[in-house]
Design an enzyme around this catalytic site. Structure first.
Site, PDB file in Angstrom:
ATOM      1  CB  CYS A  75      -6.324  -8.190   2.562  1.00  0.00           C
ATOM      2  SG  CYS A  75      -4.929  -7.232   1.957  1.00  0.00           S
ATOM      3  CB  ALA A  87     -16.525 -22.430  -6.311  1.00  0.00           C
ATOM      4  N   GLY A  88     -13.625 -22.494  -5.109  1.00  0.00           N
ATOM      5  CA  GLY A  88     -12.308 -23.126  -5.086  1.00  0.00           C
ATOM      6  C   GLY A  88     -11.882 -23.465  -3.676  1.00  0.00           C
ATOM      7  CG  ASN A 132     -10.977  -6.343   2.590  1.00  0.00           C
ATOM      8  OD1 ASN A 132     -11.225  -6.027   1.435  1.00  0.00           O
ATOM      9  ND2 ASN A 132      -9.776  -6.206   3.118  1.00  0.00           N
ATOM     10  CB  VAL A 149      -0.959  -0.021   1.208  1.00  0.00           C
ATOM     11  CG1 VAL A 149      -1.651   1.321   1.379  1.00  0.00           C
ATOM     12  CG2 VAL A 149      -1.995  -1.124   1.036  1.00  0.00           C
ATOM     13  CE  LYS A 155      -8.802  -2.657   3.573  1.00  0.00           C
ATOM     14  NZ  LYS A 155      -8.255  -2.711   2.249  1.00  0.00           N
ATOM     15  CB  THR A 175      -6.422  -2.463   7.233  1.00  0.00           C
ATOM     16  OG1 THR A 175      -6.329  -2.216   5.826  1.00  0.00           O
ATOM     17  CG2 THR A 175      -7.803  -2.981   7.572  1.00  0.00           C
TER      18      THR A 175
HETATM   19  C1  UGA Z   1      -8.258  -7.700  -1.330  1.00  0.00           C
HETATM   20  C2  UGA Z   1      -9.392  -6.798  -1.852  1.00  0.00           C
HETATM   21  O1  UGA Z   1      -9.893  -7.310  -3.094  1.00  0.00           O
HETATM   22  C3  UGA Z   1      -8.901  -5.350  -2.047  1.00  0.00           C
HETATM   23  O2  UGA Z   1      -9.985  -4.517  -2.435  1.00  0.00           O
HETATM   24  C4  UGA Z   1      -8.324  -4.854  -0.718  1.00  0.00           C
HETATM   25  O3  UGA Z   1      -7.784  -3.540  -0.856  1.00  0.00           O
HETATM   26  C5  UGA Z   1      -7.212  -5.780  -0.272  1.00  0.00           C
HETATM   27  O4  UGA Z   1      -7.730  -7.124  -0.122  1.00  0.00           O
HETATM   28  C6  UGA Z   1      -6.686  -5.268   1.044  1.00  0.00           C
HETATM   29  O5  UGA Z   1      -7.450  -5.255   2.021  1.00  0.00           O
HETATM   30  O6  UGA Z   1      -5.577  -4.741   1.082  1.00  0.00           O
HETATM   31  P1  UGA Z   1      -6.170  -8.960  -2.464  1.00  0.00           P
HETATM   32  O7  UGA Z   1      -5.921  -9.565  -1.123  1.00  0.00           O
HETATM   33  O8  UGA Z   1      -5.041  -8.391  -3.242  1.00  0.00           O
HETATM   34  O9  UGA Z   1      -7.257  -7.750  -2.335  1.00  0.00           O
HETATM   35  O10 UGA Z   1      -6.788 -10.112  -3.346  1.00  0.00           O
HETATM   36  P2  UGA Z   1      -8.167 -10.493  -4.070  1.00  0.00           P
HETATM   37  O11 UGA Z   1      -7.976 -10.370  -5.526  1.00  0.00           O
HETATM   38  O12 UGA Z   1      -9.315  -9.799  -3.479  1.00  0.00           O
HETATM   39  O13 UGA Z   1      -8.234 -12.057  -3.719  1.00  0.00           O
HETATM   40  C7  UGA Z   1      -8.168 -12.523  -2.375  1.00  0.00           C
HETATM   41  C8  UGA Z   1      -8.289 -14.021  -2.331  1.00  0.00           C
HETATM   42  O14 UGA Z   1      -9.610 -14.426  -2.662  1.00  0.00           O
HETATM   43  C9  UGA Z   1      -7.361 -14.787  -3.276  1.00  0.00           C
HETATM   44  O15 UGA Z   1      -6.788 -15.883  -2.600  1.00  0.00           O
HETATM   45  C10 UGA Z   1      -8.289 -15.272  -4.382  1.00  0.00           C
HETATM   46  O16 UGA Z   1      -7.842 -16.450  -4.985  1.00  0.00           O
HETATM   47  C11 UGA Z   1      -9.580 -15.483  -3.609  1.00  0.00           C
HETATM   48  N1  UGA Z   1     -10.797 -15.413  -4.444  1.00  0.00           N
HETATM   49  C12 UGA Z   1     -11.150 -14.241  -5.041  1.00  0.00           C
HETATM   50  C13 UGA Z   1     -11.611 -16.537  -4.575  1.00  0.00           C
HETATM   51  O17 UGA Z   1     -11.314 -17.612  -4.008  1.00  0.00           O
HETATM   52  N2  UGA Z   1     -12.752 -16.449  -5.328  1.00  0.00           N
HETATM   53  C14 UGA Z   1     -13.141 -15.299  -5.938  1.00  0.00           C
HETATM   54  O18 UGA Z   1     -14.196 -15.280  -6.593  1.00  0.00           O
HETATM   55  C15 UGA Z   1     -12.303 -14.165  -5.798  1.00  0.00           C
END
Ligand code: UGA
Length: 456
Positions: free
Chosen positions: A255, A247-248, A203, A11, A199, A118
């Site tokens: 975060c 899903a997964g 999340n 960040v 925030k 955060t």
């Molecule tokens: C997340 C939020 O999306 C950001 O908006 C936020 O700023 C950030 O946290 C933070 O608090 O700093 P990030 O952790 O970079 O961002 O990653 P994401 O892309 O949101 O994915 C998080 C996890 O969820 C990953 O492991 C991803 O594989 C998983 N995921 C995401 C799923 O399992 N299914 C989904 O449909 C989407």
């Protein structure tokens, strides 16, 4: 404006580079010597696509120092230090407190302190009471949470959905909004605690969507439905939206796991049992354990079984392995006596010094190897834990020949072509995905027990 940024994590560094490119004279304070050395060479200490280029382009407008007191007078100082999980899941605010205390001690009168770390709802009010107000130097405190995604942080900086400014003083809020001049996004003005809550609520709701779709996927397996179609059909309703319905094996990263735990803890210490969030956290944990259970069944035990885990980064596009589902699954399998080979194209493991030679023995039975082929050679099962393009686009026919029977592919991200892999002869298992009946794996799609069919 003259801006300071404390902390060169994801960040802080993206914000510093973005603010400098936005025309502000920016100085970033980073205490960690190895990070500092890389920054001085205009290189980011972690993988974030395009960030090195931003650091170079920022030129003279971005400078680097090792402490807050070297920053000189600033109009605004952005705090972006780490808030790791404490022992009970609460946010550990040690670094935040240190930073605020130091800024309050050294900042020029009239400086605005901008909190981007955060911090749990209520923290800002407490920091103002404890540090900012007693200093009596016209300092102001503003909560300005960040919504960047790792791997897409530069895009998100330039195209935020909203800029949240939580402040008690109008002049301070205006100064923070001014930091973002030139960026086309709505500015939401609110009080400090509400900004902090936005925030966490954002999340937590995203995490809830993921755990919800994972529960639906698990149920799809039991009734013989197909999660890909279900998620598509659900997401077509604009009130629900198509995002975060993949899903997964669940969410990882620095975060969601930390923030959901911290919000749950915040609720608990305020006397509220946040049951929905507890379930979201528990479902996420269980998605990982389900992989181990499934492999145990399909391989007839885990001891001495050879398993490849593909993907240690918590998602593609980052080298970050914090709370990585793949790493946890690999460690658990190895703990049960499986021989586990892990591979990831870029992931950095904190305990292997950043750029390890290969193979690296991570723990007994757990080895990190240098290539996809090496990982799957002789493996009886493969777990795809991160949907890296290298895995999605791999020559699976070739991998089939390298593997050993029964050639299970556990597609933990539902990113592979299930029908194609099943046709090749793999025992394909996704999360909530129905595979063609020819596959014949009763474990994946048993007979449905439709509600009400057993009654009189
Ligand atoms: C997340 C939020 O999306 C950001 O908006 C936020 O700023 C950030 O946290 C933070 O608090 O700093 P990030 O952790 O970079 O961002 O990653 P994401 O892309 O949101 O994915 C998080 C996890 O969820 C990953 O492991 C991803 O594989 C998983 N995921 C995401 C799923 O399992 N299914 C989904 O449909 C989407």
């Amino acid at each position: 404006m003259r801006v300071g940024v404390v902390g060169a994590g994801y960040v802080g560094l993206v914000a510093a580079a973005g603010l400098a490119l936005g025309g502000h004279q920016t100085v970033i304070a980073e205490a960690n010597p190895s990070r500092l050395a890389r920054l001085r060479e205009r290189r980011a200490p972690f993988l974030e696509p395009g960030l090195d280029e931003w650091l170079r382009r920022a030129g003279e407008r971005l400078s680097v120092v090792s402490s807050v007191k070297e920053m000189g007078p600033r109009d605004a100082i952005v705090i972006a230090v780490g808030t790791p999980s404490g022992v009970s899941g609460q946010g550990d605010l040690t670094q935040v407190r240190q930073a605020v205390e130091e800024v309050v001690r050294t900042a020029a009168p009239g400086t605005v302190i901008v909190m981007k770390s955060t911090v749990p709802p209520g923290t800002g009010r407490e920091l103002v009471r404890q540090y900012v107000a007693p200093a009596r130097r016209g300092l102001a405190y503003v909560s300005n949470p960040e919504f960047l995604r790792e791997g897409k942080a530069l895009y998100d900086w330039l195209h935020p959905d909203r800029i949240v400014v939580g402040a008690e003083e109008g002049w301070a809020a205006e100064r923070v909004a001014e930091l973002y001049r030139g960026i086309d996004a709505p500015v939401l003005r609110t009080d400090i605690t509400s900004a902090e809550m936005i925030k966490y609520a954002a999340n937590a709701l995203l995490a809830t969507k993921i755990s919800f779709i994972n529960e639906i996927a698990n149920l799809c397996e039991l009734v013989g439905a197909h999660i890909d179609d279900v998620a598509t059909g659900v997401g077509m309703d604009p009130r629900l939206g198509p995002h975060f319905l993949q899903a997964g094996i669940g969410y990882g990263g620095s975060c969601f796991p930390k923030d959901t735990r911290a919000l749950y803890f915040t609720a608990a210490v305020n006397g509220y049992a946040f049951e929905l969030l507890r379930a979201v956290i528990e479902v996420n944990r269980r998605q990982r354990i389900r992989v181990v259970h499934r492999l145990n069944t399909l391989l007839g035990g885990l001891a001495e079984r050879s398993v490849a885990v593909l993907g240690l980064a918590f998602k593609p596009g980052t080298d970050d392995t914090r709370e990585s589902p793949g790493l946890e699954i690999a460690r658990t399998l190895a703990g049960y006596g499986a021989k586990v080979q892990v591979y990831d194209p870029v992931a950095v493991l904190p305990d292997s010094g950043g750029s390890p030679g290969f193979p690296v023995v991570l723990s007994p039975g757990l080895v990190r190897v240098a290539s996809l082929e090496e990982a799957v050679r002789s493996a009886q099962a493969v777990v795809v834990a991160t949907e890296w393009p290298e895995f999605v686009e791999a020559d699976w026919e070739r991998l089939y020949r390298l593997m050993a029977a029964p050639r299970v592919v556990f597609d933990g991200r539902n990113c592979l072509d299930a029908a194609r892999l099943a046709a090749m002869g793999f025992r394909y298992v996704g999360v909530g995905r129905r595979v063609a009946p020819a596959f014949g794996d009763a474990d994946v799609a048993p007979a449905s027990l439709a509600e009400g069919t057993g009654g009189a």
